[in-house]
Design a protein around this motif. Structure first.
Motif, PDB file in Angstrom:
ATOM      1  N   MET A  82      53.355 -11.469  17.025  1.00  0.00           N
ATOM      2  CA  MET A  82      52.700 -12.380  18.460  1.00  0.00           C
ATOM      3  C   MET A  82      51.712 -12.419  18.612  1.00  0.00           C
ATOM      4  O   MET A  82      51.748 -13.503  19.251  1.00  0.00           O
ATOM      5  N   LEU A  83      50.697 -12.047  18.379  1.00  0.00           N
ATOM      6  CA  LEU A  83      48.727 -12.345  18.447  1.00  0.00           C
ATOM      7  C   LEU A  83      48.956 -13.391  17.635  1.00  0.00           C
ATOM      8  O   LEU A  83      48.269 -14.402  18.099  1.00  0.00           O
ATOM      9  N   HIS A  84      49.194 -13.632  16.030  1.00  0.00           N
ATOM     10  CA  HIS A  84      48.934 -14.906  15.997  1.00  0.00           C
ATOM     11  C   HIS A  84      49.274 -16.342  16.149  1.00  0.00           C
ATOM     12  O   HIS A  84      48.590 -16.997  16.704  1.00  0.00           O
ATOM     13  N   ALA A  85      50.547 -16.295  16.878  1.00  0.00           N
ATOM     14  CA  ALA A  85      51.876 -17.150  17.492  1.00  0.00           C
ATOM     15  C   ALA A  85      50.774 -17.292  18.879  1.00  0.00           C
ATOM     16  O   ALA A  85      50.588 -18.760  18.740  1.00  0.00           O
ATOM     17  N   ALA A  86      50.803 -16.806  19.689  1.00  0.00           N
ATOM     18  CA  ALA A  86      49.844 -16.939  20.915  1.00  0.00           C
ATOM     19  C   ALA A  86      48.551 -17.365  20.896  1.00  0.00           C
ATOM     20  O   ALA A  86      48.094 -18.421  21.715  1.00  0.00           O
ATOM     21  N   MET A  87      47.797 -17.451  19.708  1.00  0.00           N
ATOM     22  CA  MET A  87      46.391 -18.152  19.127  1.00  0.00           C
ATOM     23  C   MET A  87      46.052 -18.899  19.126  1.00  0.00           C
ATOM     24  O   MET A  87      45.214 -19.397  19.567  1.00  0.00           O
ATOM     25  N   ILE A  88      47.030 -19.333  18.302  1.00  0.00           N
ATOM     26  CA  ILE A  88      47.515 -20.631  18.067  1.00  0.00           C
ATOM     27  C   ILE A  88      48.201 -21.608  19.324  1.00  0.00           C
ATOM     28  O   ILE A  88      47.773 -22.816  19.405  1.00  0.00           O
ATOM     29  N   ALA A  89      48.908 -20.857  19.919  1.00  0.00           N
ATOM     30  CA  ALA A  89      49.591 -21.584  21.390  1.00  0.00           C
ATOM     31  C   ALA A  89      48.083 -21.433  21.757  1.00  0.00           C
ATOM     32  O   ALA A  89      48.588 -22.971  22.991  1.00  0.00           O
ATOM     33  N   GLN A  90      47.577 -21.230  22.092  1.00  0.00           N
ATOM     34  CA  GLN A  90      46.547 -21.333  22.986  1.00  0.00           C
ATOM     35  C   GLN A  90      45.563 -22.735  22.983  1.00  0.00           C
ATOM     36  O   GLN A  90      44.952 -23.024  23.723  1.00  0.00           O
ATOM     37  N   SER A  91      45.913 -23.650  22.105  1.00  0.00           N
ATOM     38  CA  SER A  91      45.425 -24.909  21.970  1.00  0.00           C
ATOM     39  C   SER A  91      45.992 -25.737  21.308  1.00  0.00           C
ATOM     40  O   SER A  91      46.005 -26.940  21.718  1.00  0.00           O
ATOM     41  N   ALA A  92      47.497 -24.927  22.458  1.00  0.00           N
ATOM     42  CA  ALA A  92      48.692 -26.432  22.512  1.00  0.00           C
ATOM     43  C   ALA A  92      48.064 -27.198  23.570  1.00  0.00           C
ATOM     44  O   ALA A  92      47.770 -27.289  25.040  1.00  0.00           O
ATOM     45  N   HIS A  93      48.328 -28.949  23.878  1.00  0.00           N
ATOM     46  CA  HIS A  93      47.752 -29.939  24.463  1.00  0.00           C
ATOM     47  C   HIS A  93      46.776 -29.950  24.957  1.00  0.00           C
ATOM     48  O   HIS A  93      45.751 -30.111  25.003  1.00  0.00           O
ATOM     49  N   ARG A  94      45.864 -29.771  23.758  1.00  0.00           N
ATOM     50  CA  ARG A  94      44.425 -29.604  24.015  1.00  0.00           C
ATOM     51  C   ARG A  94      43.865 -30.189  22.997  1.00  0.00           C
ATOM     52  O   ARG A  94      44.001 -30.599  22.176  1.00  0.00           O
ATOM     53  N   HIS A  95      42.166 -31.085  23.792  1.00  0.00           N
ATOM     54  CA  HIS A  95      41.861 -31.602  22.416  1.00  0.00           C
ATOM     55  C   HIS A  95      39.981 -30.985  22.237  1.00  0.00           C
ATOM     56  O   HIS A  95      40.191 -30.546  22.897  1.00  0.00           O
ATOM     57  N   VAL A  96      39.694 -31.405  20.520  1.00  0.00           N
ATOM     58  CA  VAL A  96      38.797 -30.617  20.477  1.00  0.00           C
ATOM     59  C   VAL A  96      38.083 -31.545  20.108  1.00  0.00           C
ATOM     60  O   VAL A  96      38.838 -32.977  18.922  1.00  0.00           O
ATOM     61  N   GLU A  97      36.224 -31.267  19.346  1.00  0.00           N
ATOM     62  CA  GLU A  97      35.861 -32.670  18.743  1.00  0.00           C
ATOM     63  C   GLU A  97      35.788 -32.567  17.736  1.00  0.00           C
ATOM     64  O   GLU A  97      36.141 -33.043  16.883  1.00  0.00           O
ATOM     65  N   THR A  98      35.436 -31.015  17.026  1.00  0.00           N
ATOM     66  CA  THR A  98      35.905 -31.039  15.650  1.00  0.00           C
ATOM     67  C   THR A  98      36.118 -29.728  15.083  1.00  0.00           C
ATOM     68  O   THR A  98      36.181 -28.902  15.809  1.00  0.00           O
ATOM     69  N   LEU A  99      37.308 -29.985  14.828  1.00  0.00           N
ATOM     70  CA  LEU A  99      38.250 -28.496  14.471  1.00  0.00           C
ATOM     71  C   LEU A  99      38.156 -27.698  12.760  1.00  0.00           C
ATOM     72  O   LEU A  99      37.838 -28.419  11.906  1.00  0.00           O
ATOM     73  N   ALA A 100      36.747 -26.566  13.044  1.00  0.00           N
ATOM     74  CA  ALA A 100      36.642 -26.310  11.976  1.00  0.00           C
ATOM     75  C   ALA A 100      37.556 -24.962  11.401  1.00  0.00           C
ATOM     76  O   ALA A 100      37.995 -23.736  11.936  1.00  0.00           O
ATOM     77  N   LEU A 101      37.848 -25.478   9.853  1.00  0.00           N
ATOM     78  CA  LEU A 101      39.858 -24.706   9.857  1.00  0.00           C
ATOM     79  C   LEU A 101      38.531 -23.321   8.688  1.00  0.00           C
ATOM     80  O   LEU A 101      37.807 -23.574   8.120  1.00  0.00           O
ATOM     81  N   LEU A 102      38.880 -22.014   8.910  1.00  0.00           N
ATOM     82  CA  LEU A 102      38.916 -21.166   7.917  1.00  0.00           C
ATOM     83  C   LEU A 102      39.720 -20.612   7.253  1.00  0.00           C
ATOM     84  O   LEU A 102      40.407 -19.749   7.498  1.00  0.00           O
ATOM     85  N   PRO A 103      40.168 -21.360   6.185  1.00  0.00           N
ATOM     86  CA  PRO A 103      41.188 -20.605   5.064  1.00  0.00           C
ATOM     87  C   PRO A 103      41.253 -19.721   4.999  1.00  0.00           C
ATOM     88  O   PRO A 103      40.069 -19.064   4.122  1.00  0.00           O
ATOM     89  N   VAL A 104      42.563 -18.609   4.576  1.00  0.00           N
ATOM     90  CA  VAL A 104      42.755 -18.022   4.721  1.00  0.00           C
ATOM     91  C   VAL A 104      42.940 -18.219   3.077  1.00  0.00           C
ATOM     92  O   VAL A 104      43.047 -19.225   1.750  1.00  0.00           O
TER      93      VAL A 104
END
Length: 182
Positions: A82-104
């Motif tokens: 649930m925490l992981h799903a909530a973390m992703i959902a917090q960026s819903a309908h948002r715009h960012v200049e640079t999305l920096a992904l840290l892959p596992v």
């Protein structure tokens, strides 16, 4: 001085962060609870980490650092899922200049994360993927990890936000939403 330690190939994902963070005041917002009102001076580059994007609902982050995963790991308990799903959902309908992904280490984690973000209406101007090896090299280059003793250690996404701001040459760094409890 700050980038001399890394070979040119190692720098490629990070170079896009220099114009946004270098020579600017930077506020790195971690995902720990924040008491009170966030304050920063105009002209500050905002770096949000994971769910911290929800703390600045009317501002566009210069950089949004996000742990990339295929999805909830099969061994995670229901609270962690649930925490992981909530973390992703917090960026819903948002715009960012640079999305920096840290892959596992999961195969396809960047593509799966980008697909989930697109599906929820998250947009970005550019996306970069920063490997664990690059994170560690940058941490070594700014002195956050000892090159010999800590070469196999990782750093959290929040700490990496501070490290990359140092590496890029930020004029000052403010931190919010960090917990140093074990």
């Amino acid at each position: 001085r700050r980038r001399a330690f890394l070979a040119a190939g190692d720098l490629a994902p990070l170079e896009v962060l220099i114009p946004a963070l270098g020579s600017h005041p930077v506020c790195v917002i971690g995902s720990a609870p924040i008491e009170g009102v966030l304050r920063w001076t105009p002209g500050t580059a905002l770096v949000t980490v994971n769910g911290a994007i929800s703390t600045i609902p009317t501002h566009v982050p210069a950089v949004h650092i996000l742990n990339a995963r295929v999805g909830p790991h099969v061994t995670w308990n229901s609270d962690r899922r649930m925490l992981h799903a909530a973390m992703i959902a917090q960026s819903a309908h948002r715009h960012v200049e640079t999305l920096a992904l840290l892959p596992v280490s999961e195969e396809g984690c960047e593509a799966a994360t980008l697909e989930r973000l697109r599906a929820q209406g998250t947009t970005w101007d550019r996306v970069v993927s920063i490997s664990k090896a690059t994170k560690v090299l940058v941490a070594h280059s700014v002195g956050a990890l000892d090159k010999e003793r800590d070469r196999h250690l990782g750093v959290s996404a929040g700490l990496f936000g501070v490290i990359v701001a140092l590496w890029a040459g930020a004029s000052s760094i403010q931190t919010e939403g960090f917990s140093f409890d074990a």
